[in-house]
Design a protein around this motif. Structure first.
Motif, PDB file in Angstrom:
ATOM      1  N   TRP A 393      -4.077 -32.758   9.849  1.00  0.00           N
ATOM      2  CA  TRP A 393      -4.841 -32.312   8.544  1.00  0.00           C
ATOM      3  C   TRP A 393      -4.422 -32.803   7.256  1.00  0.00           C
ATOM      4  O   TRP A 393      -3.342 -33.075   7.189  1.00  0.00           O
ATOM      5  N   SER A 410      -6.965 -21.967   9.631  1.00  0.00           N
ATOM      6  CA  SER A 410      -6.691 -22.198  10.941  1.00  0.00           C
ATOM      7  C   SER A 410      -7.481 -21.393  11.643  1.00  0.00           C
ATOM      8  O   SER A 410      -8.296 -21.698  12.987  1.00  0.00           O
ATOM      9  N   TRP A 413     -11.154 -22.495  11.860  1.00  0.00           N
ATOM     10  CA  TRP A 413     -11.410 -23.509  12.622  1.00  0.00           C
ATOM     11  C   TRP A 413     -11.336 -23.294  14.181  1.00  0.00           C
ATOM     12  O   TRP A 413     -12.093 -23.996  14.818  1.00  0.00           O
ATOM     13  N   ALA A 463     -15.499 -22.558   7.538  1.00  0.00           N
ATOM     14  CA  ALA A 463     -14.971 -23.516   8.512  1.00  0.00           C
ATOM     15  C   ALA A 463     -16.435 -24.231   8.932  1.00  0.00           C
ATOM     16  O   ALA A 463     -17.527 -23.415   9.173  1.00  0.00           O
ATOM     17  N   ASP A 465     -18.229 -27.142  11.911  1.00  0.00           N
ATOM     18  CA  ASP A 465     -17.704 -28.045  13.232  1.00  0.00           C
ATOM     19  C   ASP A 465     -17.984 -29.363  12.886  1.00  0.00           C
ATOM     20  O   ASP A 465     -17.449 -30.120  13.573  1.00  0.00           O
ATOM     21  N   ILE A 486     -12.605 -25.907   5.360  1.00  0.00           N
ATOM     22  CA  ILE A 486     -12.177 -26.701   6.376  1.00  0.00           C
ATOM     23  C   ILE A 486     -13.278 -27.402   7.118  1.00  0.00           C
ATOM     24  O   ILE A 486     -14.111 -26.808   7.693  1.00  0.00           O
ATOM     25  N   GLN A 487     -13.285 -28.797   7.210  1.00  0.00           N
ATOM     26  CA  GLN A 487     -14.033 -29.393   8.015  1.00  0.00           C
ATOM     27  C   GLN A 487     -13.469 -30.717   8.645  1.00  0.00           C
ATOM     28  O   GLN A 487     -12.468 -31.158   8.119  1.00  0.00           O
ATOM     29  N   THR A 511      -9.716 -32.240   8.961  1.00  0.00           N
ATOM     30  CA  THR A 511      -9.076 -32.069  10.188  1.00  0.00           C
ATOM     31  C   THR A 511      -9.043 -33.408  10.976  1.00  0.00           C
ATOM     32  O   THR A 511      -8.040 -33.791  11.718  1.00  0.00           O
TER      33      THR A 511
END
Length: 518
Positions: A393, A410, A413, A463, A465, A486-487, A511
């Motif tokens: 990450w 986290s 994700w 998040a 995907d 987060i991606q 990530t």
């Protein structure tokens, strides 16, 4: 002349009662070999050893016993063909009327720890499959039996003179299935010992259950599964029969839940009490709690409207407090490692509610293949297993997530990988707040997730995907007060989203791994 039955079985369940009935009630003469003959003799029943019958001794340490023209001629001869019967007479061969054979326990042998190649190979049956196949081929004249569960029906059919051609065909099918599964087991084991190019995918699964229907009432459906593995190892405590849609939702629930561990499967600090609510294979509520009740309540609070009629999975034992949370909500199924007596008593009042206990051992025994059907074929891939590795990450914005935000990133994700693509998850304090699933564009999924979270989005994390091809999702997230994103990254326009984050005061983590789910 008395009819002849050839008995040679590895599984000797019910052998003596069968032999007694064949000899004393039906007038059969029995020929046999090895341990089967020895057991029949020990019961003081008349039996002719194969070596005495053929006039040829067992050789090669028993590898060659029944491979003899007097055996296979007697099995394969067509009774309605004059030349076949003349051949038997010329060679002094008697017709064999019944073949009762099951095979060396190869699967049992290879299940032993550290079984050697030589031991496994030596337990490959040769004579048995040959006799079974011969009898099954000539089923119009020879009845073939391969499982002790057939013995009672066999004797009844002989006594009532109802050995019909339909019964013979049915037993023939079971016989060929028996040898096919046996050969598949051997092939699969050898393939594991000498990995090579995979020219075929070989598998055999027994029928677990005929389902009432498929996804819709006009579709037929059947459930096949290996005993004690995966869902075949689950114990249904109460409720209606499982449906196709129940099983698909249960699988989605368990896949999501395993991201947080499952009782007895993870012994380190990553094991957390978690609950997942699934609707139409998508998680609509996921949460971690200090107790089963806390995790369940927080998961339901993620989206109580969507939870109606859903599936719940809990990775720890369900107690009284957790069961009380479910008293006034309609749920189709609940799966957990264990339900205590108080929980079972409370939930027993909901007669149609399906309760399933699924132990960690059953999960661990299942193969890690993800199999999907396409027209005329199968797609087989590795499962997208739980992944706790964060070493790849990267923080790519000027602002860096704090410890609490990293925990929630986290958490989000782990959820987003189990949502149908395009997928967006909004979460805070280890609880899902909004889910956007299965939209044709990512901004559409983001809109659904953020609108579901509403005012709770302020300070939450988001998040995705897949990567962001445009910065529109970042801008929408900022409008709702999202603190961190987060991606996977990997778009040629990553810099646009990163710049937007820097301008709007949002932190972003890449990530390096995507989690599409189709």
């Amino acid at each position: 002349m008395s009819p002849i039955a050839l008995l040679s079985v590895s599984d000797k369940t019910g052998l003596i009662p069968l032999a007694e009935a064949l000899i004393n009630e039906l007038g059969f003469r029995i020929i046999s070999s090895g341990g089967t003959a020895k057991l029949i003799e020990s019961a003081n029943l008349p039996v002719t050893r194969v070596a005495d019958y053929t006039g040829f001794p067992e050789i090669l340490e028993g590898r060659v016993k029944t491979l003899n023209p007097k055996i296979h001629g007697g099995i394969l001869a067509k009774r309605d063909k004059q030349n076949h019967m003349e051949d038997l007479k010329a060679q002094n061969i008697n017709p064999i009327n019944l073949v009762v054979v099951n095979l060396y326990p190869f699967e049992q042998t290879i299940s032993k720890e550290n079984v050697s190649w030589d031991e496994a190979i030596e337990n490959i049956d040769i004579g048995g499959p040959t006799m079974i196949r011969a009898a099954a081929k000539n089923h119009e004249d020879v009845l073939v039996v391969t499982n002790p569960s057939q013995y009672s029906n066999l004797i009844d059919a002989y006594k009532s003179k109802t050995v019909t051609n339909e019964l013979r065909k049915s037993y023939s099918l079971k016989a060929f299935e028996h040898t096919a599964i046996y050969d598949l087991t051997i092939s699969k084991w050898i393939a594991k010992q000498i990995p090579s190019q995979k020219a075929y995918w070989l598998q055999s699964l027994p029928l677990k259950q005929e389902l009432r229907y498929g996804e819709n009432p006009h579709q037929k459906a059947s459930w096949y599964g290996e005993p004690e593995k995966g869902w075949s190892g689950a114990n249904q405590l109460q409720g209606k029969e499982l449906s196709t849609n129940n099983l698909l939702d249960l699988e989605a629930a368990l896949s999501t839940l395993r991201e947080f561990g499952y009782e007895n499967t993870i012994k380190d600090a990553s094991y957390q009490k978690a609950a997942v609510v699934i609707k139409h294979t998508n998680p609509c509520g996921v949460a971690i709690g200090d107790s089963p009740c806390s995790a369940l309540k927080r998961a339901l609070d993620g989206d109580r409207v969507s939870a109606f009629g859903g599936i719940i999975a809990i990775n720890c034992p369900v107690d009284k407090a957790a069961a009380k949370e479910l008293e006034n909500i309609f749920i189709e199924c609940i799966v957990a490692p264990y339900f205590d007596s108080n929980a079972k008593e409370i939930l027993s009042k909901k007669k149609n509610l399906r309760l399933l206990e699924l132990k960690a051992e059953s999960i661990q025994k299942a193969d890690n293949n993800h199999i999907r059907s396409i027209l005329g074929g199968l797609l087989i891939q590795d499962l997208d297993e739980p992944d706790f590795d964060q070493t790849e990450w990267k923080n790519v914005t000027k602002l860096i997530p704090n410890e609490e935000e990293m925990i929630d990133l986290s958490f989000a994700w782990k959820i987003v990988k189990h949502i149908r693509s395009n997928a967006i998850a909004v979460a805070s304090n280890k609880q899902s707040l909004g889910i956007g699933a299965g939209q044709m564009n990512r901004i559409g999924s983001a809109k659904l997730a953020l609108e579901a979270a509403g005012s709770k989005s302020k300070g939450a994390v988001l998040a995705s995907d897949g990567f962001f091809p445009f910065d529109d999702t970042v801008k929408m997230a900022a409008d709702y007060g999202i603190s961190s994103i987060i991606q996977p990254g990997g778009s040629i326009r990553d810099k646009d989203s990163i710049s937007a984050c820097n301008e709007l005061g949002i932190k972003m983590v890449l990530t390096g791994k995507r989690h599409f789910l189709h």
